[in-house]
Each structure stands twice: as structure tokens, then as C-alpha cells.
Design an enzyme around this catalytic site. Sequence first.
Site, mmCIF file in Angstrom:
data_model
loop_
_atom_site.group_PDB
_atom_site.id
_atom_site.type_symbol
_atom_site.label_atom_id
_atom_site.label_comp_id
_atom_site.label_asym_id
_atom_site.label_seq_id
_atom_site.Cartn_x
_atom_site.Cartn_y
_atom_site.Cartn_z
ATOM 1 N N GLY A 204 49.724 42.403 104.697
ATOM 2 C CA GLY A 204 49.677 42.083 103.285
ATOM 3 C C GLY A 204 51.050 42.178 102.655
ATOM 4 C CE LYS B 225 48.798 28.616 99.756
ATOM 5 N NZ LYS B 225 48.500 27.436 100.582
ATOM 6 N N PRO C 249 54.194 43.327 100.113
ATOM 7 C CG PRO C 249 56.511 43.166 100.126
ATOM 8 C CD PRO C 249 55.280 42.338 100.083
ATOM 9 N N GLY C 250 53.751 46.582 98.620
ATOM 10 C CA GLY C 250 53.216 47.279 97.459
ATOM 11 C C GLY C 250 51.709 47.265 97.320
ATOM 12 C CB VAL C 251 48.905 45.542 98.903
ATOM 13 C CG1 VAL C 251 49.362 44.306 98.172
ATOM 14 C CG2 VAL C 251 49.268 45.466 100.379
ATOM 15 N N GLY C 252 49.652 48.984 99.415
ATOM 16 C CA GLY C 252 49.093 50.255 99.870
ATOM 17 C C GLY C 252 48.845 50.368 101.350
ATOM 18 C CE LYS C 253 52.130 46.186 104.422
ATOM 19 N NZ LYS C 253 52.436 45.789 103.034
ATOM 20 C CB SER D 109 50.046 24.537 101.800
ATOM 21 O OG SER D 109 51.188 25.246 101.370
#
Length: 803
Positions: free
Chosen positions: A386, A752, A388-392, A709
Site C-alpha cells: 500500500g 483512483k 506510504p502512511g497507511v499503517g503497514k 490506463s
Amino acid sequence: MTHNTLPASLALKAVDIVSIDPFSQSDDGKSTSEYQLPEQLGILPVRNAVTFPGTVMPLAIGRGKSKQLVADAQKEQSIIGLVTQRNPDVDDPQVKDLYNVGTAAAILKTVKMPQGTVNIIVHGLVRFKIVSVVSTEPYIKVRIKPLERKSVMSKKLAALMVSVRNAAQKVISLSPNVPEEAAVLLENIETPSGLVDFLSANLNIPVAEKQQLLEDLDSQRCLEKISIALANQLEVLELSHKIQGEVRESIDKTQREYYLQEQLKAIQSELGKEGGKGDEISRLKDSIKKAQMPQAVEEEACRELDKLAKMHILSPEYGLVRSYLEWMCELPWNKGTKESLDISKAQRILNRDHFGLKKVKQRILEFLAVRKLNPTGKSPILCFVGPPGVGKTSLGRSIASATGRKFVRISLGGIRDEADIRGHRRTYIGALPGRILQELRKCGSNNPVFMLEELDKIGADFRGDPASALLEVLDPAQNNSFTDHYLDQPFDLTRVMFIGTANYTEPVPPALQDRMEIIELPGYTENEKLNIAKKYLVPRQIAETGLTKSKLNITDEAILTLIRSYTAEAGVRNLEREIAAICRHIATKIAKGSSAKTTITTDHLAKILGPVRYESEIAGRTATPGVVTGLAYTPFGGEILFVESASMPGEGKLVLTGQIGDIMKESAQAAFSIVKSGAEKFGIKAVKFEKCDFHIHVPAGAVPKDGPSAGIAMFTSLVSLLTGKKVRCDVAMTGEITLKGQVLPVGGLKEKILAARRAGIKTIILPYRNKKNMVEVPKEAKGGIKFVFVKTAAEVLAAAIKS
């Protein structure tokens, strides 16, 4: 088969190298030959050797023509000519491949070998020059002219002979493989010519230089060349003897020290005082027993300990072996923390530490449940992917807390040396185990939660590929016997709970991905960010800045404004920085003497943080034909991007800019081809393509972009430009386009959509085949947005372009 001579030293042992040849010309020009030299000679080509008059030389004969020449010469009891090849690699030499000057020789002895070769011993008689070729079959036969070496004895020549003879005697005395007969032969040579031939045959110089000595008929000049060669050889031999003497002296000293050390050990043993080394050996022996190593590893450690006990304490290897044993003893071979597999407790901890992420939390609970029901089973390797900053990383800490394990993390970003994972072999100076075993030693447990961060940022160079070294570590079927190069013993990693992290999976090698279960952590919605800020970020920053809840309160509206106007990210890292800035501002006021409680509202943000950083620019950017809003998925989450098209007088060429990758360039070419092929259907005059060049630009040119895309966005941009119709400012789109105008599905749907929502998009055009993926998108992210699912390019135009 080649014609080779034996080395000089071997030749001297087998036969006398030099005899005073009765046939060779003396220095006064008179011949004492007992042989009759014929006008025509059969020629035997010789490789890598030069035959001189007066020398006896063994030769190995393997070529068919050469065997025939030897056989004919024995029948007729005649003489053969020995001529050196210019290039030893030529198997069937002709006259042009030979030197012009050779030596006539008599065959003294012939021996047939079992392998089919013929060994002969030849006696050099006189040098000759090839005058003409008589025949080339069955072997080369030539007419020859004998060459005489004449010299007038002078004082300089006599002195030169004495000098050369003395130097040769020194070389013989320093050469271990030269027999004593060589010195006797050297003393019995009286003529300059004989001395030149003898020394030339036995000097260690290149074949080309020997051939020059054979061809040179001036004895004095030849002796001068030989004198220089002998001086060089003598210098090398003297230096070699000096080195051997120093080595022998060093060995004698070492042996003496070893003998004295053994005597000292015996004396100490009799007195019952082993001293420092004995105490260290005893300590290491006790440590090996306490380490509870596997039997095979313990046996190896005991062998190393025995080796250490026999070493001198000042030996350089002593410290290396001791360090190796200390590493072996300090690793947690059989030490682990008691694991707690209370699923309810784990669920409470995960909910306490993280908001949302229901799918991720459910998978972690399933993982722990399987561990509880089957503790000896092989657990899969999880990989959190995921932005950065989502809590991995914090998820890994929560798992360690929930299970009662220790937590270990290493960052793999930027490492390029395989030894960082597997360690260095003990032969290297300063060798150490790899990061895996180093961290296990530090934590003192063989069952920690081990987080391998930044898997997508591993590099590779001439030192190896660290990602390949991780294949064994992250394979449950192999890591029960992980072998570090330093230890060179298997270590069981099956009890370690490995968790990998990455921002996106493309740079991770497929073989490594195959060994892990990918769990995606998409970006947060506004509501999730608001709750995370209220529950975690604000309280943490208030505590870190020394404030209390009674001194500061931040309203929900202010937090939402921070999310919308001051940050643009998938995670919450920048949001926490902005909250920290507000807390520091209030802490400064309190430090100056203010005691009133402060409530931060939207109106305070501009004063504290400055003007709004992110404003929707879609309406302004798409106000002219040829500009389309696209959606992209990056390692940092979803983003909107603008695709701009322009035309100018030209020849129908297409120019692409904006630092776009090869795949994106191909999408642009495909979009251009669709527009040209369907110009009439789209209401475009075909003549425009012949008289105009077209330019497609994707702004933010410093940021690399790639992927298929943006295909429908580029197509829509070109149609909008050529028809003069504007694209709706509240519409964004994503999808790959084919040359037949079909729209193909894309990835990163949730990211997106969240990016479009942050930008204020009201309608999103998506591929029809992505409709099934909408169940993974939270309801909150879909709220207030109209989704148009399309199958063809015509449907894209109908939904995007104003009529």
C-alpha cells in the site's frame, strides 16, 4: 601432435645437452666432420624450440609427414634438417611458415611409443640456409647452403668469453634442477662459436630471440646478447633465493614459538594453572552446552573449539575462530517467547491500534487462528502492499503485541549486496552474519514478528541480488534450514513470523511475490482519516508536545479542511505533520504565558499553516477543447492527471511529452490511430491529419509516468481537440483502449476513485469489465459520484464530451 623439446634441465638429465660436435664449423673455418652433408635435406618442422649445432635434443614426432621423413632418414642413414615454425599453431606448415635458417642434425636414436608417436634423439651438426624448395610431398625437401660462423680471437672477445662463462656458472649453481655435468661441459668449451651455441640452447629466452642467435654469425655480438640475458636471469635467481631464505627463517621462528608454547602449556598443566586462554576455552565450552544447538551444529562448534585450543593466542586466526564460536553460542537456537494466540485479545488490540482496514484485520485473525489450531504447520508469509502512511509497519507491531512475540524490523530499501541477507564467508576480513541472524541475535528469540520493509526498493549489482537471497528466507518449505554464509550451518526460521511491506508490487521479482500472500492496504477515505485523526493522531501529538486536552481542541471541520485543502495523500502521514504544526503553535503560546483553552476551527488554519495548498483546478484546466482529466495509480496512492492535446501546421506527425514511459507512448499511438481511422464517424475532417502535427502532453513533466490506463483519456483529448468540443469539467476517466476501440479493465480502482473524490469529480468513466471490482470500494468512497461503465470508445465520448 607437436614436435616439442624437453625443458633444459630435463634434457640435461636425459642426455648430455652439449657435446663438442666434430661436424660443426670451428672458428678458424676448418671442418672436422665425420658426416657428409648432402645438398638436399628433408625438413622436419619444430614447434616452440630451436636446435643449435653441437646440441643433443629429444623430439616427439606425431605428424604423418614427419614420421615418413624419420623413416626414410633411418633407411638411408642420412641427415635431416630441423627448422623452427614461425607460428606453432599451424598443423601442416609449408615453407613460408618456417624460418629460413635451421640446423642439420643426425638421428642418434628412435623409440616408438604405444600411443603411436615416435620419440627421437637428434644431434645438431651445422646451421644452414634454405636456398630453394625441391618438393613438398611426402614431406618438404629443400636445397641448402651451410653457414659458417667465423670470428677472430681478440682481447675483447676473450674477456667476453670469460665474463659470460662466469655468469653461466653462477646461474648453474643457483638453479636447483641443473646437473653438475653442465658446469663441466661449460668449462671444456674453448671456441666462441661453441660457447654461443651451448648457452643459446639452454637460455630461458623466447623462441624468436633464440632464432636470432642461430642466424647471427658474429660470435662477439651473440655473446653480448647472451651476457645481458644471463644477467637478467641471475638477478631473478638471486632474488628468489633471498625470498626463500626469508620464508625459511620465518617458518623456523614460528615452529620455535609453537614448540615453546606447547612446553608452556605442559608446565601450566602440571601446576594446575591454565591461565587466561584456558579460562576462555572453558567459558566457550560451557556456552556451547547452554546454547542447545542441533546435534550436527554442536559437533561443528566442538571441532572449532578443539582447533581454537591448539592455536597460539597471538595467531591471527585465533580471533576469527573465537568470534565465530561466540556468534554460534549467542544465537537463539532454542530460545523463544511464549506465544499468546487469544483471538479475541488480538481482535481488541487490532481495533484499538487501527481504524478501518476490516479486510486486513480479518486476514490477520485468520492467520492467528490457523496458528492456534496447528502450531507446527507452515504459516504463509504475509506482505502488506500500500501507499506510504497507511499503517503497514504499525500493523506489524500490533500483531507482535497481540501474539506476545518480540518485534523486529529491518529496512531493505537500497541494499544491493547479497551478503546483507546471507552474510560474508569467514575468509573475508571483518566477516559477519547477514541481517537476518544479526537481528535474531539482538532480540534473543527464535520466534519474533520479523518485518522486512521496502521489498520494492531492493537493488542489484555486481555483488549479487539480495531479492534472490530472500527466496530461501521467505519460503516456508525451505527456511527450516536457512544457511548463512558466515555460520555455514543450517538455522531453523520456521518459527519466525515474517511480514513484508512494499508500496507496490511491480518491482518485486515474481519468484519472491510467489512466496508471499499479498494483502493490499488501499488509501483511506475522508471519514476514515477523520476518525484516525480524532482517535490517534491528535491525542498522540498533544502528548508529544506536552499539551493536554484541556488546553487544545481541534474541531471536526478543521480536521476535514486539513484533509481536503492541506494534504493530498492516500495515508495520514502528512495529516499528522499538519496536526503537529498546530500543536507546536499552541505550545509556543502557552510557553509564553497564555493559559486559556484554544479551540482550532477552520478560520484559524490559514493563520497557523498558511494559505490553502490544494485547490481544485479541474474546471480551469478543462475549459478549453483538448484537455481531459485522467486517473492514475502510483506507489503513493491514486492521483488525477491532465492529458492535453494541441495541433499545429505540419505533416501529420505525433509528438509526446511529459516524461511518459514506453507503455504510455504506445497507448497514445493507439489512440491517435483510432481517431484517424474513425475520423468520419467522430465528425472530423480527414484533411486535418495531412496538414497538421499533433502534440500530446501530460503535465508535471518532472514526474515519470507509465501504464496503459490513460488510453481513453488520450483518445478523448484528441477527439475534443479536433471537434472543438469541450470535455465536461466534472468527469474523470481511466481505461486501456485497443485499436478496435474496445475499453479494457485497469487496476488500482479504489485508489483512483479516492483521488477523484478528493479532486471534486462527480462522474467517473470506468471500463465495463471493472464493474465487478466495485464491491471492494467502500460505500463512503462511492457516495455522491456517478459511475459510467463503458465498453467502447464511442460510449466514452458520449459520456465525456459536451454535446
